[in-house]
Design a protein around this motif. Sequence first.
Motif, PDB file in Angstrom:
ATOM      1  N   ASN A 137     130.670  45.522  21.327  1.00  0.00           N
ATOM      2  CA  ASN A 137     130.209  46.425  22.291  1.00  0.00           C
ATOM      3  C   ASN A 137     129.135  47.081  21.797  1.00  0.00           C
ATOM      4  O   ASN A 137     128.184  47.520  22.677  1.00  0.00           O
ATOM      5  CB  ASN A 137     131.307  47.458  22.107  1.00  0.00           C
ATOM      6  CG  ASN A 137     132.118  47.585  23.492  1.00  0.00           C
ATOM      7  OD1 ASN A 137     131.325  47.296  24.545  1.00  0.00           O
ATOM      8  ND2 ASN A 137     133.443  47.833  23.400  1.00  0.00           N
ATOM      9  N   GLY A 138     128.598  47.413  20.625  1.00  0.00           N
ATOM     10  CA  GLY A 138     127.740  48.441  20.394  1.00  0.00           C
ATOM     11  C   GLY A 138     126.379  47.824  19.869  1.00  0.00           C
ATOM     12  O   GLY A 138     125.506  48.488  19.573  1.00  0.00           O
ATOM     13  N   LEU A 139     126.352  46.512  20.231  1.00  0.00           N
ATOM     14  CA  LEU A 139     125.135  45.745  19.629  1.00  0.00           C
ATOM     15  C   LEU A 139     123.962  46.111  20.232  1.00  0.00           C
ATOM     16  O   LEU A 139     122.849  46.473  19.704  1.00  0.00           O
ATOM     17  CB  LEU A 139     125.316  44.380  20.133  1.00  0.00           C
ATOM     18  CG  LEU A 139     124.373  43.380  19.507  1.00  0.00           C
ATOM     19  CD1 LEU A 139     124.344  43.201  17.782  1.00  0.00           C
ATOM     20  CD2 LEU A 139     124.171  41.757  19.745  1.00  0.00           C
TER      21      LEU A 139
ATOM     22  N   GLY B 221     123.331  49.265  21.143  1.00  0.00           N
ATOM     23  CA  GLY B 221     123.026  50.620  20.630  1.00  0.00           C
ATOM     24  C   GLY B 221     122.371  50.171  19.361  1.00  0.00           C
ATOM     25  O   GLY B 221     121.232  50.871  18.916  1.00  0.00           O
ATOM     26  N   ALA B 222     122.843  49.509  18.435  1.00  0.00           N
ATOM     27  CA  ALA B 222     122.333  49.115  17.023  1.00  0.00           C
ATOM     28  C   ALA B 222     120.945  48.608  17.286  1.00  0.00           C
ATOM     29  O   ALA B 222     120.025  49.231  16.475  1.00  0.00           O
ATOM     30  CB  ALA B 222     123.380  48.313  16.502  1.00  0.00           C
TER      31      ALA B 222
ATOM     32  N   TYR C  41     118.744  48.986  19.570  1.00  0.00           N
ATOM     33  CA  TYR C  41     118.054  50.298  19.966  1.00  0.00           C
ATOM     34  C   TYR C  41     117.571  50.903  18.920  1.00  0.00           C
ATOM     35  O   TYR C  41     116.420  51.376  18.478  1.00  0.00           O
ATOM     36  CB  TYR C  41     118.641  51.088  20.901  1.00  0.00           C
ATOM     37  CG  TYR C  41     118.130  51.285  22.110  1.00  0.00           C
ATOM     38  CD1 TYR C  41     118.299  49.974  23.293  1.00  0.00           C
ATOM     39  CD2 TYR C  41     118.014  52.423  22.786  1.00  0.00           C
ATOM     40  CE1 TYR C  41     118.018  50.191  24.359  1.00  0.00           C
ATOM     41  CE2 TYR C  41     117.602  52.602  24.015  1.00  0.00           C
ATOM     42  CZ  TYR C  41     117.532  51.390  24.968  1.00  0.00           C
ATOM     43  OH  TYR C  41     117.031  51.625  26.399  1.00  0.00           O
ATOM     44  N   GLY C  42     118.526  51.343  18.051  1.00  0.00           N
ATOM     45  CA  GLY C  42     118.495  52.331  16.883  1.00  0.00           C
ATOM     46  C   GLY C  42     117.441  51.545  15.841  1.00  0.00           C
ATOM     47  O   GLY C  42     116.466  52.231  15.212  1.00  0.00           O
ATOM     48  N   ILE C  43     117.747  50.139  15.602  1.00  0.00           N
ATOM     49  CA  ILE C  43     116.682  49.636  14.619  1.00  0.00           C
ATOM     50  C   ILE C  43     115.391  49.442  15.273  1.00  0.00           C
ATOM     51  O   ILE C  43     114.270  49.878  14.459  1.00  0.00           O
ATOM     52  CB  ILE C  43     116.926  48.172  14.275  1.00  0.00           C
ATOM     53  CG1 ILE C  43     118.566  48.158  13.584  1.00  0.00           C
ATOM     54  CG2 ILE C  43     116.354  47.240  13.617  1.00  0.00           C
ATOM     55  CD1 ILE C  43     119.306  46.776  13.516  1.00  0.00           C
TER      56      ILE C  43
ATOM     57  N   ILE D 121     113.777  51.805  17.093  1.00  0.00           N
ATOM     58  CA  ILE D 121     113.263  52.751  16.954  1.00  0.00           C
ATOM     59  C   ILE D 121     112.789  53.214  15.358  1.00  0.00           C
ATOM     60  O   ILE D 121     111.555  53.616  15.277  1.00  0.00           O
ATOM     61  CB  ILE D 121     114.155  54.268  17.410  1.00  0.00           C
ATOM     62  CG1 ILE D 121     114.513  53.951  18.901  1.00  0.00           C
ATOM     63  CG2 ILE D 121     113.553  55.363  17.213  1.00  0.00           C
ATOM     64  CD1 ILE D 121     115.837  54.997  19.140  1.00  0.00           C
TER      65      ILE D 121
END
Lengths: 252, 291, 383
Positions: free
Chosen positions: C326-328, C330-331, C333-335, C337
């Motif tokens: 599910n959160g891949l 977002g992860a 994205y975070g990396i 940034i």
Amino acid sequence: MSYFRAENLSLHFGGLKAVDAVSFAVEKGEILSIIGPNGAGKSSIFNLISRIYRPTSGRIFFEDQDITEQPPYDIAKLGIARTFQNIELFENATVLSNLLVGRHRHSTTQLWQELLFLPSVRANEKVHRRRVEQVIEFLDLEPYRDKLISGLPYGVRKVIELARALCSEPKLILLDEPSSGLNVEETDDMSFWIRDMKSELGVTVLMVEHDMSLVNRVSDRVIALNYGRVLAMGSPAEVQEHPDVVAAYLGA
Amino acid sequence: MLDFVQQLVSGVALGCVYGLIALGFVLVYKATEVVNFAQGDLMMLGGFFAFTFIGMMGLNYWIGFAGAVATMALFGMLAERVVVRPILGYPQFSIIMATIGLGYFLRSVAGMIWGTDDLKIETPFSQGVLRMGSLVLAYDKLSVIAATMILCALLWLFFNKTMLGTAMRASSENMLAAYYMGIPVKRVVSVVWAISAAVATCAGVLLAPITFIHSNVGLVLGLKAFPAAVLGGFGSIPGAVVGGVLIGVIESMAGFYLPEGWKDVAPYVVLLTVLLLKPEGLFGLHVRKKV
Amino acid sequence: MRFLFKTDYEDDIKLFPHSGYIISYGLLLALLLIAPYVLSSYLMSQLVFVCIYATVGVALLILTGFTGQASLGHAAFLAIGAYTAAYLQKYNVPFPVYFLAAGASTGIIGAMVGFPALRLTGIYLVIATISFALIVEEILARWESVTNGNEGMRVKTLSLLGVTVPRDSPTFYYLCLAVLVLTIVGTLNLLRSPTGRAFVAIRDSETAARSMGVNVALYKVKSFAISATITGFAGVLFAHKLSFISPEMFTLQLSIEFIIVILIGGTFSLHGAVLGAIFIVMIDPFLTYLKDDMPGIIAGIAATFGASPATAGNIQSNAAAFASLNGLKGAIYGIIIVLFVLFEPLGLYGRWLKIKLFFQLFPLYKRATFKRQKIYVKSERNR
């Protein structure tokens, strides 16, 4: 009436009297230096004139107009420009755009005209650019025109700050320690420029300075301050021989 | 009147959680000028670790609690070392973005590991209520308030009575000068992050009985803790807790007395009003750039 | 390496310093104009989003990049533009009128946000804009008589001068492109005029700007208003493109995406807004592509290295399971940034400049040319 006049100017921070009932006048076309030990209130006077601080009491007049209550940005519009002790340039911009900001008080164009860059804006820009070029020539800044401030050495920045102030075509210019951080050669240049500013551009100069040789070379009159009060006023030689001034500097 | 007291207590309890998160912001900000947008997510992660230790591995509540705090303290140091230290001293905007990125990452990873369901931690004291006349106060809320007070006292002692605390205060005043005085600034900053993550974990574990733990709880509460920190002046440790309590009380009062919808907005309205009147927050120092 | 000899003050003012610029930008414009006849309808749709995001990016650059006022509330401005358009549509107001009205209303609200923001700096301003955005989001959800609350609003198909312009037609794309190009040209004009220089002056030193006669308060409000107006225009296009708007579209998440646009693109040049927009919009299809095709590719690679069909199949299903976590997104994205802030602080446009300079100066390029000054710690409190 005097050209520029401060009457009973005081600035108190709580109990500390940074400036205490200081009165002086600057005549049109003269170079007046303010000297004094650290913490005497010299820079505070400048900050009062350019309205960074609000005076606790007293009034400031320029060309017979009371400017004590003017907002800070209006001071520049009246024709008073200044430099800063620790250099306040626009770091991430080119020398040219720094100097063009100095022209800000002469800009007359409206926002919508600028968005479309109408011919009137273009014409204005060229006028600004020409004026800036004159200052660049006056202060020998040609090699630095398109450089970013952040990469320039201290001495050059000091000159650019002077240039930015001159770009606004001031009537009165406030120089806050123009020679601090400069070497002997650069200080020499600075003293020539200050005298030329007076003789060629007809600018009145009010200056805070520690370097007594520079003060002696350029000043018409000198004011000595200590603890926010005026100790002596007069020609450079008179002030330096004044017993109170000697005592203040020697700490006696 | 009774309703009022009841609302007040639950507001204060919620506010204490905000205050603890805000405390984490302030600690890090004071020491390094870094605004850590991932602070709420550290809290969330702490809650999940506690859940793993207590709910899944069946450890004793207090041992699980301590384990989560210790794990998160290490994690805080790791996060500082990897994400923050390389960019220390860069424009604040970059640093904020880096911590936002860290927050994104933590939220998603937590969602992947622990799923997106609400989780609950059983505590030894979450069931009981304290009756004082007709006033009924739940122990879980009182425990949050008590724990916050204890934590604040401990932090106060730490900062004022220990050598390391003094070193931290020194490096927060002037990092370069502290460095010249022989304070190991980098290690101090590491410790600050560890403390801040540990405080966040305490908030997360204390919160678990009141609201549940889920992967977005950090974002939701972090956004409430920001106004708390700002209200308190973003640099004052007692200010952060007071700000948090204020936000909690405002929220809970607005939820009770005002029409629907105000509950979520009221803290921000108050915040904007305060900033309008006093741009440096209630307890902030007004510092002027010297020219 | 090209040397420019300036012979006229005009040379310092004009937008294209030399003919190379005209050729390359002309070519780019030509490619963009023929795009609808070449690209698939899906890519065209993404291109429209690139235009909208880039427009918002330019708006944000004016405020954050050039005036130095951080904002995490631009989703709210976008929402105000979108809702103004949707509301006026109900009364059969023609497109040009509600387009301008959306810009004007957003601009006025932007100026109103600018006033309290006058005395705020740094983190306080960030929090204030977040608060503003959250309040707007709540108002949109609650003011049901106007916004239809959480139900959301339908946006009717755009009709321009009596002709309907469907949201996936080339004409709509041209409209978005035109808005973007006009925004960029207007901004460039502004930046070479007194107003733009005043913005930059405020960013770098408010004290000096004031002492040079810049009315700092007025220009900050102007910057907020201009930025909000442009975002409002983009909001109208956004509403038309989605054909349905509801409050949960304009969350903090979107504001952060806009910031990421300029952060990844580069905060010092308008190129950054466009590059960042391309990146943000295209990362979604790219991740989908990875999710769909990558497991098969990985399994194929495993097979060529001698894995048995069973193992390869196993690897494929494992990879697919990982990719559909599910959160891949977002992860990732975070990396992205964090990596950009850590390793490419000047953004994509900065990288492009470095590559360009590398070839211009070859073999004399030094890495230190773009080295960012690092201050041990610069305290904003003790400043």
